[in-house]
Enzyme design. Structure first.
Site, mmCIF file in Angstrom:
data_model
loop_
_atom_site.group_PDB
_atom_site.id
_atom_site.type_symbol
_atom_site.label_atom_id
_atom_site.label_comp_id
_atom_site.label_asym_id
_atom_site.label_seq_id
_atom_site.Cartn_x
_atom_site.Cartn_y
_atom_site.Cartn_z
ATOM 1 N N CYS A 237 0.850 -1.199 0.000
ATOM 2 C CA CYS A 237 0.000 0.000 0.000
ATOM 3 C C CYS A 237 0.881 1.244 0.000
ATOM 4 O O CYS A 237 1.386 1.654 -1.023
ATOM 5 C CB CYS A 237 -0.917 -0.007 1.218
ATOM 6 S SG CYS A 237 -2.184 -1.280 1.186
ATOM 7 N N GLU B 185 3.332 1.570 2.541
ATOM 8 C CA GLU B 185 4.541 1.245 3.272
ATOM 9 C C GLU B 185 5.746 1.296 2.338
ATOM 10 O O GLU B 185 5.622 1.129 1.122
ATOM 11 C CB GLU B 185 4.432 -0.122 3.944
ATOM 12 C CG GLU B 185 4.104 -1.265 3.024
ATOM 13 C CD GLU B 185 2.625 -1.544 2.902
ATOM 14 O OE1 GLU B 185 2.260 -2.723 2.774
ATOM 15 O OE2 GLU B 185 1.833 -0.590 2.897
#
Length: 801
Positions: A434, A436
């Site tokens: 996502c 990160e």
């Protein structure tokens, strides 16, 4: 034709086939895994894992689609999801008859497959990762798990992943390089040192897996040759012969052409998906390591821009073929069956220059043409990014499928360097899943996404003297009940005490999961392709990576801040509500005339996060800082075993967890009713951000973004009409630049869809088969989401530029 052009006819046909494919449950992997585990039960686990993967790759069904130039399949049919029995089997058996009846993320399964899974289930009793993970949890920590206060199911029912391996080295040197290095390290071991015995098992496992991957590629080479001999179309025959030639070469030998590079990368990426039940296996900085192949082929006339675009769209279609089935409870945290296979473009080179190159533009173009939830496209923003490139990015945003997301070099690179990451590595980071971030090929698992902590529920327990309200379970000692508190300082002391204890418990649960994974499910190929696992003789869970920082996920950030602000303002400053009135109203879910009156006061009379109001924004920061202060005390299971780091940081990449977390949380002091979704990521609560997107950006920027290195996820929603004019698109570019350049924003992404469209799609799903929305740090087809998740997306604030 759209701005970026259309897919070629055959890629469009391929896309249609995939969209029409029925998501089935595939039992082949479960079959070959069970066979191998039975046959090799006496062997060290890392060898058992290698032999298991070898058995799967040797025997699983393979096929080559009529339209494709890139070959390789994960399961017996495209969009089918394998079962990974070594991770968990209880939920599989319990839910076999429910897969087709789900409210969202529906899968289909044959009666024959059900029968087979029931047949092998007894073999896996008390042997799975989930069994081991739960058995290892201390009694007190298990209570947090059972009550859903700290959610860790994904950690013990799936593999880790959340990683990008070193594709650049694979393409440059081939697997032969990894094999030679491994053989040399194995030969050098002094086996009289018992510690080297485990290293020898790991090295032997790597050699088994590397040979298995090469043999897997050879199976496709042979199949392509066989198909070519039957092919009547001369053009397709030539393509099949080229596919056969390529797969007899890569990934064992270095890639030399663009198609060889993409095929090599895809085979590796595919096997990593087959090896592990993890997700967020990402491609890293693809424009950086593939551009030289593109420019070389272009220069000698071997390929055209159009040809490269078609190969890229082919890769994205193949990426979309991969699917994953989760338990229903885990599915609600990951609505839309996301795999989070992230591609990162842009950013800066290691010598701090703009990294945008010709392939960067073609990746944007190809993702736009394909218009699918996968891959997850991230643009690395920096101050030197050109207006020309930013305009291209906004044109992709306008297409309305939630891509690209933007991550900021201006915050992420300094944050990494502060934590001990080498400067050159920090400049080479990519998105993983996502929002990160990690350094591809050098970072361990789970740079975010360990356990999920529900902040608003934690606050309620703090106000209830350490007792969980729904179950009545005493979780820890508090400082007293809210009804008896006379100052807001007591509220913050209660929060401080409880959140520190809950943070400690989350670390314990993380370690239980990590130890179980280390013991039972070593990912041999993934470890081999991550520096410095071969050099150290350690797999990733043993400390093989150069860097190993992880984060948990904190949910309901905005609800926490809004609740604290409402308590401070309405109860202790304005005294318009007494502590007893507020507490009783929360327990009664704002029912009755009095309850509605109190709810109105909480919503309307207290400042709300997302409006650039220091009252609430700094209050939220103070509360979050307590969690961060506590989390910094702890280490993960790899600390001191080799990697730089081995510690924690914060993260808000909550995926769709805000919906089930809200479902299990009673009414909160911000005015939210019981069962309603929490705010997702670090985004404001729905309809509470009244002052426009600039105010939202300013509120988010007051969070301790340098400490939330696990990702500061911000979703924004605008209507298509808001970006219809060039002047408005330029405004959006200026707004994004301001957020990243001046306000130290970490991330932002956009849903470009109107509320009316989403409501109509709920009523007439047959008319919106291709409607894609941004759920959290990923996109999904709107129609596959549960109604509760759909409603949550519909209720998001529509911003005006």
């Amino acid at each position: 034709m759209n701005y970026f052009g259309n897919l070629t006819d055959r890629m469009n046909n391929f896309r249609e086939e995939l969209l029409n494919a029925k998501p089935m449950v595939c039992v082949e992997r479960a079959k070959y895994t069970t066979e191998s585990y039975r046959e090799h039960a006496d062997k060290p686990m890392v060898l058992r894992r290698a032999l298991c993967l070898e058995n799967i790759l040797k025997n699983m069904s393979i096929f080559i689609e009529d339209e494709t130039l890139i070959v390789g399949n994960q399961a017996s049919s495209n969009r089918s999801a394998p079962i990974f029995p070594e991770y968990a089997m209880d939920w599989v058996i319990d839910e076999l008859d429910e897969f087709e009846k789900r409210d969202g993320d529906i899968f289909y399964i044959t009666e024959e497959s059900k029968e087979y899974l029931r047949k092998i289930a007894p073999f896996w009793e008390h042997k799975t990762l989930k069994d081991r993970g739960l058995a290892g949890m201390p009694t007190q920590s298990k209570i947090f798990y059972d009550l859903g206060i700290i959610r860790a199911e994904g950690n013990i029912t799936s593999g880790d992943a959340h990683i990008a391996v070193n594709y650049e080295t694979v393409l440059k040197f081939g697997l032969i390089n990894y094999k030679e290095r491994t053989e040399k390290k194995l030969k050098e071991l002094d086996l009289t040192d018992y510690r080297n015995l485990n290293k020898s098992y790991f090295y032997r496992a790597i050699l088994i897996v590397l040979d298995a991957v090469v043999a897997f590629a050879k199976r496709y080479a042979d199949l392509a040759l066989e198909l070519s001999e039957k092919e009547s179309n001369a053009s397709r025959r030539a393509e099949l012969l080229e596919i056969s030639r390529i797969l007899n070469k890569v990934p064992y030998y270095p890639a030399e052409t663009f198609q060889e590079a993409v095929q090599s990368m895809w085979i590796i990426h595919l096997v990593l998906q087959i090896e592990s039940n993890g997700h967020s296996l990402s491609y890293g900085r693809m424009d950086q390591y593939l551009n030289s192949f593109y420019e070389k082929d272009l220069e000698i006339g071997k390929i055209t821009e159009e040809g490269v675009t078609e190969i890229l769209t082919n890769l994205w279609l193949k990426t979309f073929t991969i699917n994953k089935i989760r338990s229903w409870s885990h599915t609600r945290f990951s609505a839309g069956s996301p795999l989070y296979q992230n591609v990162t473009v842009g950013g800066q080179t290691v010598d701090k220059k703009d990294a945008v190159n010709p392939l960067t533009y073609l990746i944007l173009k190809s993702v736009a043409q394909t218009k699918l939830p996968q891959p997850n496209l991230t643009v690395r923003y920096h101050k030197g990014l050109s207006d020309d490139f930013m305009k291209e990015c906004i044109e992709v945003v306008r297409l309305g499928f939630g891509m690209p997301a933007f991550n900021s070099d201006e915050v992420i690179i300094p944050s990494f360097i502060e934590k001990g990451v080498d400067e050159k590595d920090a400049y080479n980071y990519s998105a993983i899943g996502c929002v990160e971030v990690a350094v591809p090929g050098k970072w361990g698992y789970r740079c975010t996404g360990m356990s999920f902590l529900n902040f608003p529920k934690s606050l309620l327990i703090a106000l209830n003297n350490g007792v969980d309200i729904q179950s009545g379970t005493k979780l820890c000692e508090g400082i007293g009940h809210f009804k008896d508190m006379t100052t807001f300082d007591e509220v913050m002391k209660a929060w401080d005490k409880i959140i520190r204890e809950f943070t400690r418990q989350s670390v314990i649960m993380d370690s239980c999961a990590d130890l179980a994974i280390e013991e039972l499910t070593a990912d041999v190929l993934c470890s081999a392709l991550t520096d410095d696992c071969i050099e150290r003789g350690l797999n990733l869970k043993e400390g093989g990576a150069v860097y190993d920082f992880i984060s948990d996920v904190q949910g309901g950030i905005a609800n926490l801040g809004d609740s604290l602000a409402a308590i401070k303002k309405c109860v202790f400053e304005d005294e318009s509500i007494t502590p007893a009135q507020l507490w009783d109203t929360l327990i009664n879910n704002f029912e009755g005339e009095e309850g509605k009156k109190i709810q109105d006061i909480l919503i309307n009379d207290a400042p709300k996060y997302g409006n650039d109001d220091d009252y609430i924004d700094l209050l939220l920061k103070d509360a979050y800082d307590i969690y961060i202060d506590e989390m910094k005390k702890y280490k993960n299971t790899r600390y001191g075993r080799g990697p730089i780091g081995g510690c924690y940081y914060a993260g808000t990449s909550s995926i769709s967890a805000n919906v089930p977390q809200g479902a299990g949380t009673i009414a909160t002091p911000d005015g939210r009713k019981a069962g309603e979704p929490l705010a997702e990521g670090c985004s404001p609560s729905h309809a509470m951000d009244k002052n426009g997107p600039t105010a939202v950006f300013k509120s988010v920027s007051k969070l301790p973004t340098h400490d939330i290195t696990g990702g500061v996820l911000l979703n924004q929603k605008v209507t298509p009409q808001m970006l219809s004019k060039e002047s408005d698109r330029e405004k959006l570019i200026s707004l994004i630049r301001t957020f990243f350049n001046r306000l130290e924003g970490f991330h932002v992404q956009y849903n470009v869809v109107s509320r009316d469209t989403l409501l109509d799609a709920q009523k007439h799903p047959e008319d919106y088969r291709d409607l894609i929305v941004r759920v959290a740090g990923y996109s999904a087809f709107f129609n596959v989401l549960s109604k509760q998740t759909q409603d949550d997306i519909i209720e998001r604030t529509e911003q005006v530029l």
